[in-house]
Design an enzyme around this catalytic site. Sequence first.
Site, mmCIF file in Angstrom:
data_model
loop_
_atom_site.group_PDB
_atom_site.id
_atom_site.type_symbol
_atom_site.label_atom_id
_atom_site.label_comp_id
_atom_site.label_asym_id
_atom_site.label_seq_id
_atom_site.Cartn_x
_atom_site.Cartn_y
_atom_site.Cartn_z
ATOM 1 N N LYS A 9 1.662 -7.064 20.670
ATOM 2 C CA LYS A 9 0.818 -6.188 21.163
ATOM 3 C C LYS A 9 0.378 -5.005 20.338
ATOM 4 O O LYS A 9 1.429 -4.666 19.212
ATOM 5 C CB LYS A 9 0.982 -5.683 22.309
ATOM 6 C CG LYS A 9 2.552 -4.623 22.548
ATOM 7 C CD LYS A 9 1.774 -3.120 22.231
ATOM 8 C CE LYS A 9 3.356 -2.509 22.025
ATOM 9 N NZ LYS A 9 3.102 -1.008 21.189
ATOM 10 N N ASP A 137 7.347 -1.480 27.576
ATOM 11 C CA ASP A 137 6.073 -2.216 27.394
ATOM 12 C C ASP A 137 6.103 -3.921 28.056
ATOM 13 O O ASP A 137 5.220 -4.575 27.845
ATOM 14 C CB ASP A 137 6.128 -2.734 25.591
ATOM 15 C CG ASP A 137 5.766 -1.567 24.840
ATOM 16 O OD1 ASP A 137 4.802 -0.571 25.367
ATOM 17 O OD2 ASP A 137 6.493 -1.252 23.864
#
Length: 311
Positions: A9, A137
């Site tokens: 990401k 995350d």
Amino acid sequence: MYRLLAPAKINLFLQIIGNCLDGSGYHELVMVMQAVSLMDRLELIPRRDREIKVHCTNPAVPCDQRNLAYKAAALLQQHFPDRDGVEIFIEKRIPLGAGLAGGSTNAAAVLVGLDLLWQLGLTQGELQTLAAQLGADVPFCLQGGTALALGRGEQLTPLADLQGLTVILGKYRSLSVATPWAYQTYRQEFAATYAQTPSEQEKARQEGGSAILLQAIQQHDIAPLAANLRNDLEKVVLPRYPLVAELKEQFLAAGAIASMMSGSGPTVFALAPSADEGYRIMQRVRRALPDPDLDLWVCECCPHGIQLETS
């Protein structure tokens, strides 16, 4: 046995609002996260005992209880103590200590894989609750695509996907930035600017620029998207790590429509309107910065999170 693909990401937007008001010691954030097609590959094989074993192609990755993939398996074992152990093989493509959520995406893949391997039948909501216990995350890595993330990053709102937008990543192999250092240094230098009350924090969210970016994403309007990227951690990382600042400048000089550090760094990403242009930008940066320690990748915005690998 299950094989899974776990995307990295990047952060298109990272605004530090202030300290979380719950006294947890974490920061209150506004982030826009984007999954990209640089992926680790994981293979999960059942064991006949209770042991959790992790193996990784990158020898720098700890394969013991420090590994987030191990922690994900151990967490599920705590909730389902009648299940046997698992052998986890990680083919590591996402660089370490890069601000790309490599450990978090591995943990998310283990949650998805063990739900299938152990036939747990967990809902998406239950998986997200477990993911939030592993790290800020991990919930996003589970979901993937494009998302607005609030709080520590666990409050997710899916956004329109950015398929077709090319991302070029650059990272110096020998360079890593500790995420705790980045946030602690930011707190030391900028605590006086923190929003202190719920109303102040809401005002900071409204005025931080994320609304313009969200509208640009919704409309797939690349120019305002590129103009409204934000990463507050650049304020502390770029002065300390001039190589990161130089890499960002070289991406822009090479023709990228935008460039920014991802997360706590030191990875820098750049945006391009097509894969062909992405490769041209990568080649220009490689000529400008011929350092063999610099790794470069061209990838795409990814509309999904963890996926089963289909043969």
